[in-house]
Design a protein around this motif. Structure first.
Motif, PDB file in Angstrom:
ATOM      1  N   ALA A 135       4.056  10.947   3.160  1.00 50.07           N
ATOM      2  CA  ALA A 135       3.937   9.746   2.268  1.00 50.07           C
ATOM      3  C   ALA A 135       4.235   8.217   2.953  1.00 50.07           C
ATOM      4  CB  ALA A 135       4.493   9.768   1.165  1.00 50.07           C
ATOM      5  N   VAL A 136       3.598   7.416   3.134  1.00 54.33           N
ATOM      6  CA  VAL A 136       3.917   6.192   3.903  1.00 54.33           C
ATOM      7  C   VAL A 136       3.467   5.145   2.695  1.00 54.33           C
ATOM      8  CG1 VAL A 136       3.294   4.616   5.537  1.00 54.33           C
ATOM      9  CG2 VAL A 136       2.698   7.199   6.058  1.00 54.33           C
ATOM     10  N   HIS A 137       4.687   4.181   2.564  1.00 48.47           N
ATOM     11  CA  HIS A 137       4.729   3.141   1.652  1.00 48.47           C
ATOM     12  C   HIS A 137       4.975   1.913   2.413  1.00 48.47           C
ATOM     13  CE1 HIS A 137       5.225   6.061  -1.281  1.00 48.47           C
ATOM     14  NE2 HIS A 137       6.224   6.410  -0.910  1.00 48.47           N
ATOM     15  N   LEU A 138       4.140   0.925   2.124  1.00 48.72           N
ATOM     16  CA  LEU A 138       4.471  -0.397   2.995  1.00 48.72           C
ATOM     17  C   LEU A 138       4.712  -1.804   1.753  1.00 48.72           C
ATOM     18  CD1 LEU A 138       4.557  -2.225   5.338  1.00 48.72           C
ATOM     19  CD2 LEU A 138       2.040  -2.572   5.045  1.00 48.72           C
ATOM     20  N   TRP A 139       5.917  -2.185   1.914  1.00 43.81           N
ATOM     21  CA  TRP A 139       6.160  -3.123   0.917  1.00 43.81           C
ATOM     22  C   TRP A 139       6.512  -4.508   1.643  1.00 43.81           C
ATOM     23  CZ3 TRP A 139       7.419  -2.279  -4.223  1.00 43.81           C
ATOM     24  CH2 TRP A 139       7.643  -0.944  -4.654  1.00 43.81           C
ATOM     25  N   ARG A 140       6.423  -5.677   0.769  1.00 43.71           N
ATOM     26  CA  ARG A 140       6.575  -7.050   1.296  1.00 43.71           C
ATOM     27  C   ARG A 140       7.725  -7.664   0.357  1.00 43.71           C
ATOM     28  NH1 ARG A 140       1.129  -9.167   2.107  1.00 43.71           N
ATOM     29  NH2 ARG A 140       1.025  -8.890  -0.163  1.00 43.71           N
ATOM     30  N   PRO A 153      -2.290  -0.796  -4.072  1.00 38.43           N
ATOM     31  CA  PRO A 153      -3.487  -1.925  -3.996  1.00 38.43           C
ATOM     32  C   PRO A 153      -4.296  -1.978  -2.962  1.00 38.43           C
ATOM     33  CG  PRO A 153      -1.162  -2.690  -4.268  1.00 38.43           C
ATOM     34  CD  PRO A 153      -1.058  -1.003  -3.671  1.00 38.43           C
ATOM     35  N   LEU A 154      -4.188  -1.500  -1.860  1.00 41.98           N
ATOM     36  CA  LEU A 154      -5.108  -1.040  -0.833  1.00 41.98           C
ATOM     37  C   LEU A 154      -5.744   0.224  -1.106  1.00 41.98           C
ATOM     38  CD1 LEU A 154      -3.195  -2.362   2.330  1.00 41.98           C
ATOM     39  CD2 LEU A 154      -5.002  -3.487   1.373  1.00 41.98           C
ATOM     40  N   GLY A 158       0.732  -1.226  -0.035  1.00 45.38           N
ATOM     41  CA  GLY A 158       0.268   0.053   0.094  1.00 45.38           C
ATOM     42  C   GLY A 158       0.747   1.241  -0.039  1.00 45.38           C
ATOM     43  N   THR A 159       0.375   2.489  -0.635  1.00 44.61           N
ATOM     44  CA  THR A 159       0.962   3.759  -0.485  1.00 44.61           C
ATOM     45  C   THR A 159      -0.009   4.686  -0.250  1.00 44.61           C
ATOM     46  OG1 THR A 159       2.292   5.212  -1.910  1.00 44.61           O
ATOM     47  CG2 THR A 159       0.869   3.789  -2.826  1.00 44.61           C
TER      48      THR A 159
END
Length: 294
Positions: free
Chosen positions: A132-137, A292-293, A120-121
């Motif tokens: 800005a907040v980015h979450l990577w897997r 994507p979220l 998500g971003t």
């Protein structure tokens, strides 16, 4: 010290004292006071043992463990590693920053050459502004993270993106996270939604206790599908927990959070987990077009 040396010591003291008394008095003193002295020493020894036992009630005993806390709290059958990024953007550059991210980040997410996914971003709506907040897997853990970083260094488009992005930022920081075993794995969802990132700085040594309570508590927060993901830090700010929630709007958030207090057991979870927290904050975030979220 055993009782016999104590008896011998007491006898020696009495022998020195009774020298000034008659034989009859000496015998009486020897029989009576020796018994009193030995009883006193025995009582003192018993009292010391009782005091030691009493003090032990207030000493926290730590059971030895052979597993790291992260092993006990995560999904052992999976090896997902997460990275969360916080970028503080110059206010006048936020739109250009979002456009730049929309042009580059989805291509990395979609390319199977990179073993990573953009979860998500977002832009922060309430909380720290112009952020800005980015979450990577990274599926495959630390080796996957290393592989992605090495490949991106050879990617000219990404190198240009980083250079242009640097002109727009005031500061940035990141953390590497693992996911709690009892939370959902974040999956894409349709919108529109708002997202709340609640971050808790725990007291050192309390992560297992937090996990034990939330393993039971998470069922209270599943009724409206608001639970997105739960994570704890491995690198960066330590003993940090992040809970990610999704709501339709701010009123839906309010209604959902109020309703959970009507469920038996929720107040107990709050009662026992609040003392574990040193600091907490909340961000309400809006997903960007690339997220994507949604």
């Amino acid at each position: 010290m055993t009782l016999f040396p104590k008896r011998k010591m007491a006898t020696g003291v009495l022998q020195r004292v009774r020298g000034g008394f008659s034989p009859a008095k000496s015998r009486a003193l020897s029989a009576g006071n020796l018994s009193l002295c030995v009883r006193g020493l025995s009582t003192s020894s018993n009292r010391n043992r009782e005091d030691s036992w009493f003090r032990s009630l207030f000493v926290r005993k730590v059971d030895p463990r052979k597993d790291a806390h992260s092993t006990l709290l995560t999904k052992n059958e999976e090896s997902n590693l997460y990275k969360i990024q916080f970028h503080n953007v110059k206010p006048e550059c936020l739109d250009a920053y979002n456009k730049l991210c929309e042009d580059v980040l989805p291509s990395i997410h979609a390319d199977k050459y990179y073993p990573c996914e953009l979860v998500g971003t977002w832009n922060t709506w309430y909380g720290e502004q112009d952020q800005a907040v980015h979450l990577w897997r990274y599926r495959g853990g630390y080796p996957a993270l290393t592989e992605v970083m090495n490949k991106l260094r050879q990617n000219k488009e990404f190198t240009a993106y980083r250079k242009e992005r640097g002109k727009m930022l005031l500061s940035r920081r990141n953390q590497l996270l693992l996911e709690f075993s009892f939370w959902n794995e974040p999956v894409p969802r349709d919108g529109p939604n708002i997202y709340e990132l609640r971050s808790y700085q725990l007291r050192p040594g309390t992560m297992i206790e937090w996990g034990n309570y939330w393993a039971r508590a998470i069922r209270y927060r599943q009724r409206n599908r608001e639970a997105v993901g739960g994570f704890f830090s491995q690198i960066g700010d330590l003993y940090m927990v992040h809970h990610l929630w999704a709501y339709k709007d701010l009123q839906s958030r309010e209604d959902t959070r109020n309703a959970v207090w009507q469920q038996e057991g929720w107040h107990e979870v709050v009662y026992y987990t609040v003392p574990l927290i040193q600091h907490m904050d909340s961000r309400v975030m809006i997903p960007t077009k690339a997220s994507p979220l949604q």
